[in-house]
Write a protein that holds these residues in place. Structure first.
Motif, short mmCIF file in Angstrom:
data_model
loop_
_atom_site.label_atom_id
_atom_site.label_comp_id
_atom_site.label_asym_id
_atom_site.label_seq_id
_atom_site.Cartn_x
_atom_site.Cartn_y
_atom_site.Cartn_z
N SER A 274 40.81 21.05 44.05
CA SER A 274 41.87 20.64 43.12
C SER A 274 42.20 21.75 42.12
O SER A 274 42.35 21.51 40.92
CB SER A 274 41.47 19.36 42.37
N LEU A 275 42.28 22.98 42.65
CA LEU A 275 42.65 24.14 41.84
C LEU A 275 43.82 24.85 42.51
O LEU A 275 43.96 24.82 43.73
CB LEU A 275 41.48 25.13 41.74
N SER A 276 44.62 25.53 41.71
CA SER A 276 45.71 26.32 42.27
C SER A 276 45.17 27.63 42.83
O SER A 276 44.05 28.05 42.51
CB SER A 276 46.76 26.63 41.18
N ARG A 277 45.97 28.29 43.65
CA ARG A 277 45.58 29.60 44.19
C ARG A 277 45.34 30.58 43.06
O ARG A 277 44.40 31.38 43.10
CB ARG A 277 46.67 30.14 45.11
N GLN A 278 46.21 30.54 42.06
CA GLN A 278 46.09 31.46 40.94
C GLN A 278 44.78 31.23 40.17
O GLN A 278 44.10 32.18 39.78
CB GLN A 278 47.29 31.32 39.98
N GLU A 279 44.42 29.96 39.98
CA GLU A 279 43.18 29.65 39.26
C GLU A 279 41.97 30.09 40.09
O GLU A 279 40.99 30.61 39.54
CB GLU A 279 43.09 28.16 38.94
N ILE A 280 42.03 29.91 41.39
CA ILE A 280 40.94 30.37 42.25
C ILE A 280 40.81 31.89 42.16
O ILE A 280 39.71 32.42 42.01
CB ILE A 280 41.15 29.90 43.71
N ASP A 281 41.94 32.61 42.21
CA ASP A 281 41.90 34.07 42.08
C ASP A 281 41.28 34.49 40.75
O ASP A 281 40.48 35.43 40.70
CB ASP A 281 43.31 34.66 42.20
N ARG A 282 41.65 33.82 39.66
CA ARG A 282 41.08 34.13 38.34
C ARG A 282 39.57 33.91 38.34
O ARG A 282 38.81 34.74 37.84
CB ARG A 282 41.71 33.26 37.26
N ARG A 283 39.15 32.80 38.90
CA ARG A 283 37.72 32.49 38.91
C ARG A 283 36.93 33.44 39.81
O ARG A 283 35.80 33.80 39.49
CB ARG A 283 37.50 31.03 39.31
N VAL A 284 37.50 33.84 40.93
CA VAL A 284 36.85 34.83 41.80
C VAL A 284 36.69 36.13 41.01
O VAL A 284 35.60 36.73 41.00
CB VAL A 284 37.65 35.07 43.10
N TYR A 285 37.73 36.56 40.33
CA TYR A 285 37.70 37.79 39.54
C TYR A 285 36.64 37.70 38.44
O TYR A 285 35.93 38.68 38.18
CB TYR A 285 39.09 38.05 38.93
N ASN A 286 36.51 36.53 37.81
CA ASN A 286 35.54 36.34 36.73
C ASN A 286 34.12 36.06 37.23
O ASN A 286 33.20 35.96 36.43
CB ASN A 286 35.98 35.19 35.81
N GLY A 287 33.96 35.89 38.54
CA GLY A 287 32.65 35.64 39.12
C GLY A 287 32.20 34.19 39.01
O GLY A 287 31.01 33.90 39.16
N THR A 288 33.14 33.30 38.76
CA THR A 288 32.79 31.88 38.63
C THR A 288 33.28 31.05 39.82
O THR A 288 33.37 29.82 39.72
CB THR A 288 33.36 31.31 37.31
N PHE A 289 33.59 31.72 40.90
CA PHE A 289 34.01 31.04 42.14
C PHE A 289 33.60 31.94 43.30
O PHE A 289 33.60 33.18 43.17
CB PHE A 289 35.53 30.84 42.14
N PRO A 290 33.22 31.38 44.44
CA PRO A 290 32.81 32.20 45.58
C PRO A 290 33.88 33.19 46.02
O PRO A 290 35.08 32.89 45.98
CB PRO A 290 32.56 31.17 46.69
N LYS A 291 33.44 34.37 46.44
CA LYS A 291 34.37 35.38 46.95
C LYS A 291 34.78 35.03 48.37
O LYS A 291 33.96 34.57 49.17
CB LYS A 291 33.71 36.76 46.97
N PRO A 292 36.05 35.26 48.69
CA PRO A 292 36.49 35.03 50.07
C PRO A 292 36.02 36.16 50.98
O PRO A 292 35.67 37.25 50.52
CB PRO A 292 38.02 35.02 49.95
N GLN A 293 36.02 35.88 52.26
CA GLN A 293 35.67 36.87 53.29
C GLN A 293 36.95 37.44 53.88
O GLN A 293 37.87 36.70 54.18
CB GLN A 293 34.86 36.19 54.41
N LYS A 294 36.99 38.75 54.06
CA LYS A 294 38.14 39.38 54.73
C LYS A 294 38.09 39.02 56.20
O LYS A 294 37.02 38.98 56.81
CB LYS A 294 38.09 40.89 54.57
N LEU A 295 39.25 38.78 56.78
CA LEU A 295 39.31 38.41 58.19
C LEU A 295 39.63 39.60 59.09
O LEU A 295 39.84 39.43 60.28
CB LEU A 295 40.33 37.29 58.41
#
Length: 87
Positions: free
Chosen positions: A38-59
């Motif tokens: 229940s988060l936007s893409r932008q919020e997920i990107d912010r949290r990944v950058y801040n280290g508070t959300f899992p990093k995605p894997q490159k495909l």
């Protein structure tokens, strides 16, 4: 009564699929992650950058890869305790 049986079967299949995806640590798209968390893409990107959300894997192996996906197991860990998650 037929619709109840179909609903039960569909629910069972969904639960089985989810369990198998967790067990195999499947990759899921950002679109799926936004719905699960229940988060936007932008919020997920912010949290990944801040280290508070899992990093995605490159495909792909390219450095400038655009297509990325998240490990379902990592998302489950975040969902269990989103306020205390740190990479």
């Amino acid at each position: 009564m037929v619709s109840t049986s179909k609903n039960s079967k569909s629910e069972f299949e969904a639960q089985l699929t989810a369990a198998l995806m967790l067990q195999t640590n499947a990759l899921v798209s950002i679109k799926t992650v936004t719905k699960l968390c229940s988060l936007s893409r932008q919020e997920i990107d912010r949290r990944v950058y801040n280290g508070t959300f899992p990093k995605p894997q490159k495909l792909s192996k390219q450095d400038n890869a655009i297509r990325k996906a998240f490990r379902l197991h990592d998302i489950q860990i975040w969902l269990d305790d989103p306020h205390n998650y740190q990479q």
